[in-house]
Design an enzyme around this catalytic site. Sequence first.
Site, PDB file in Angstrom:
ATOM      1  N   ASP A 101      -0.707  -2.516   1.158  1.00  0.00           N
ATOM      2  CA  ASP A 101       0.089  -2.687  -0.049  1.00  0.00           C
ATOM      3  C   ASP A 101       1.437  -1.987   0.101  1.00  0.00           C
ATOM      4  O   ASP A 101       1.485  -0.765   0.311  1.00  0.00           O
ATOM      5  CB  ASP A 101      -0.698  -2.100  -1.229  1.00  0.00           C
ATOM      6  CG  ASP A 101      -0.203  -2.610  -2.564  1.00  0.00           C
ATOM      7  OD1 ASP A 101       0.841  -3.292  -2.598  1.00  0.00           O
ATOM      8  OD2 ASP A 101      -0.851  -2.311  -3.581  1.00  0.00           O
ATOM      9  N   ASP A 102       2.508  -2.741   0.012  1.00  0.00           N
ATOM     10  CA  ASP A 102       3.870  -2.174   0.035  1.00  0.00           C
ATOM     11  C   ASP A 102       4.210  -1.488   1.367  1.00  0.00           C
ATOM     12  O   ASP A 102       5.093  -0.631   1.397  1.00  0.00           O
ATOM     13  CB  ASP A 102       4.090  -1.155  -1.100  1.00  0.00           C
ATOM     14  CG  ASP A 102       4.162  -1.789  -2.476  1.00  0.00           C
ATOM     15  OD1 ASP A 102       3.862  -2.991  -2.600  1.00  0.00           O
ATOM     16  OD2 ASP A 102       4.516  -1.064  -3.432  1.00  0.00           O
ATOM     17  N   CYS A 158       3.185  -8.004  -5.278  1.00  0.00           N
ATOM     18  CA  CYS A 158       1.755  -7.922  -4.957  1.00  0.00           C
ATOM     19  C   CYS A 158       0.956  -9.184  -5.298  1.00  0.00           C
ATOM     20  O   CYS A 158       0.276  -9.750  -4.450  1.00  0.00           O
ATOM     21  CB  CYS A 158       1.128  -6.757  -5.698  1.00  0.00           C
ATOM     22  SG  CYS A 158       1.946  -5.191  -5.483  1.00  0.00           S
ATOM     23  N   LYS A 167      -8.031  -3.645  -3.347  1.00  0.00           N
ATOM     24  CA  LYS A 167      -7.219  -4.122  -4.472  1.00  0.00           C
ATOM     25  C   LYS A 167      -7.343  -5.634  -4.649  1.00  0.00           C
ATOM     26  O   LYS A 167      -7.114  -6.389  -3.716  1.00  0.00           O
ATOM     27  CB  LYS A 167      -5.775  -3.735  -4.177  1.00  0.00           C
ATOM     28  CG  LYS A 167      -4.758  -4.345  -5.108  1.00  0.00           C
ATOM     29  CD  LYS A 167      -3.403  -3.755  -4.806  1.00  0.00           C
ATOM     30  CE  LYS A 167      -2.300  -4.578  -5.430  1.00  0.00           C
ATOM     31  NZ  LYS A 167      -0.995  -3.930  -5.338  1.00  0.00           N
ATOM     32  N   HIS A 219      -6.143  -7.680  -7.909  1.00  0.00           N
ATOM     33  CA  HIS A 219      -4.827  -7.975  -8.488  1.00  0.00           C
ATOM     34  C   HIS A 219      -4.545  -9.461  -8.691  1.00  0.00           C
ATOM     35  O   HIS A 219      -3.391  -9.890  -8.660  1.00  0.00           O
ATOM     36  CB  HIS A 219      -3.713  -7.340  -7.641  1.00  0.00           C
ATOM     37  CG  HIS A 219      -2.557  -6.869  -8.484  1.00  0.00           C
ATOM     38  ND1 HIS A 219      -1.422  -6.300  -7.972  1.00  0.00           N
ATOM     39  CD2 HIS A 219      -2.367  -6.927  -9.823  1.00  0.00           C
ATOM     40  CE1 HIS A 219      -0.591  -6.006  -8.945  1.00  0.00           C
ATOM     41  NE2 HIS A 219      -1.131  -6.378 -10.083  1.00  0.00           N
ATOM     42  N   HIS A 270       0.712   1.820  -1.865  1.00  0.00           N
ATOM     43  CA  HIS A 270       1.361   1.622  -3.166  1.00  0.00           C
ATOM     44  C   HIS A 270       1.406   2.952  -3.930  1.00  0.00           C
ATOM     45  O   HIS A 270       0.455   3.717  -3.874  1.00  0.00           O
ATOM     46  CB  HIS A 270       0.547   0.581  -3.950  1.00  0.00           C
ATOM     47  CG  HIS A 270       1.234   0.053  -5.166  1.00  0.00           C
ATOM     48  ND1 HIS A 270       1.368   0.789  -6.326  1.00  0.00           N
ATOM     49  CD2 HIS A 270       1.830  -1.146  -5.404  1.00  0.00           C
ATOM     50  CE1 HIS A 270       2.013   0.051  -7.226  1.00  0.00           C
ATOM     51  NE2 HIS A 270       2.304  -1.122  -6.700  1.00  0.00           N
ATOM     52  N   ASP A 297       1.411  -6.843   2.061  1.00  0.00           N
ATOM     53  CA  ASP A 297       1.642  -7.848   1.020  1.00  0.00           C
ATOM     54  C   ASP A 297       3.108  -8.018   0.659  1.00  0.00           C
ATOM     55  O   ASP A 297       3.490  -9.026   0.064  1.00  0.00           O
ATOM     56  CB  ASP A 297       0.805  -7.545  -0.230  1.00  0.00           C
ATOM     57  CG  ASP A 297       1.287  -6.323  -1.001  1.00  0.00           C
ATOM     58  OD1 ASP A 297       1.954  -5.454  -0.405  1.00  0.00           O
ATOM     59  OD2 ASP A 297       0.986  -6.233  -2.208  1.00  0.00           O
ATOM     60  N   LYS A 338      11.092  -4.004  -1.547  1.00  0.00           N
ATOM     61  CA  LYS A 338      10.084  -4.740  -2.322  1.00  0.00           C
ATOM     62  C   LYS A 338      10.699  -5.394  -3.559  1.00  0.00           C
ATOM     63  O   LYS A 338      11.559  -4.796  -4.203  1.00  0.00           O
ATOM     64  CB  LYS A 338       8.984  -3.773  -2.758  1.00  0.00           C
ATOM     65  CG  LYS A 338       7.950  -4.391  -3.697  1.00  0.00           C
ATOM     66  CD  LYS A 338       6.917  -3.377  -4.142  1.00  0.00           C
ATOM     67  CE  LYS A 338       5.948  -4.015  -5.129  1.00  0.00           C
ATOM     68  NZ  LYS A 338       4.897  -3.078  -5.581  1.00  0.00           N
TER      69      LYS A 338
END
Length: 520
Positions: free
Chosen positions: A47-48, A87, A140, A142, A263, A315, A342
């Site tokens: 993530d990120d 995301c 995650k 989401h 994240h 992501d 991002k």
Amino acid sequence: MKFSPLRPPAASLLLPLLLTATGLAAAEMRAGTATTDRPNIVLIYTDDLGYGDVGCYGATKVKTPHIDRLAREGRRFTDAHSASAACTPSRYALLTGEYPFRINNWGPIFGRIGLIIDPAKTTLASSLKRKDYATAVLGKWHLGFGTKTPDWNGELKPGPLELGFDYYFGIPTVNSHAPYVWVENHRVLGLDPADPLVFGGVPPTKLFPEKIIEAQAMSGAKAAHDLYQDEQLGTVLTRKAVAWIREKRGTPFFLYFATPQIHHPFTPHPRFQGTSECGRYGDFIHELDWMVGEILATLDELKLTDNTLVIFTSDNGGMLNEGGQEAWRAGHRLNGELLGYKFGAWEGGHRVPFIARWPGKIPADTTSDQLIANLDLLATFAAITGQPLGATAGPDSINLLPALTGRPAKPLREHLVLQPIAQKNVAIRSGHWVYISAQGDGGFGGVRGGPGSVAFSQRANSDITADGKIKPGAPPDQLYNLAADPMQSKNVVREHPEVAARLIALLQQHRTDPRTAPMP
Ligand code: CA
């Protein structure tokens, strides 16, 4: 354009490529064997994590020996993208092989939104399920639960289990937003019916005071919240992943390991705190690297390494939040030399690390500059397991197997649409050109993104002043030649109107495609 070995138009083109590339005997390829036809697949979806966040992509303020090992034993892609810089749409693209704009999804969703993937659609999991894979998503999610809104105190259905996953354990939305509980399959873990979870209330406890975000606040469910401890997220998920792999050895398995790392809020376990040279941001990367190492060690121990395709990617690009800014000041370059962060349409928003390891199939210690996307895993996994996708599945997915195992002479992708959170800034890539349909990057404003972040990062861009404003008289849209200008320093839209016109026409084709939902 789509490639899948079992689709009649593509079969004659692709099969010779596969045979040449992998060196498989023709008979084995046709018959399919357990070892070549159904490898285990571990997809680590971070993530990120930005393009410059790990050692094998140039980071020096963090140490990532396990992720670097994957690159040394596999193939590292230098032009891999998430179809979206945020995301939720990124995960939609990953699981369905379809651009998120087709369902009008541009940004993250939170705790009041139902499942955004139609359970009738083919997903990575349902596709592999047809080949009798055991499937799990850990981490995650989401992508929403329920038909219209999640029933947090009842059955969270439909959800991952209705999309082809046998098992789900993880964080239902994102670690920066409510409800701060674990969900296992269809239910919140540890929920006491006498103490229901309530969205929109004032929290009775001080468990997560720093994370209560306006209407996302929740009350009740103390026992369930007590099970969810920020600094344990990585440890708990890794333990789950290792146990699941052990349990499924002997059957082909697909593990979608969607880490909340890295994240914000950056909450590494105390044993990682203070270990990097760029603050909590880097410490969280160190925890992520440990998680990858535990997965790889388990595959080694169970002698599954040779028959397991491991893919490691992210992501979206790195985010210039407070932790990201602290890391930047310490000399860490979240997205390497790329422009932007991002949420935005510049390269830093969506160009991501992408490493694939499959011993004996993917040449070790190699790199590829093929333009690829997370969208493409659906067609790729279908090709690997020798199955047709069907007429409507994964409409934007392209089989990457030739670029994983060999060296295609031509680009596999003719173009790629890239979504920032702002619709007006949608981008399209073709060859070394990228066109962006408005000024700025369409991401976060201020220092966190857009022109302000260009100034913060001490980058130059021909449309932006030194103090981070769009220049008066700057063109209304943007075109960059990434071959000559990978840092996107000069907007050449006025110098190459014919290229811009071609890319605008391509974008228009997508907008008017009958498979695209009308946009507001
Ligand atoms: Ca993300």
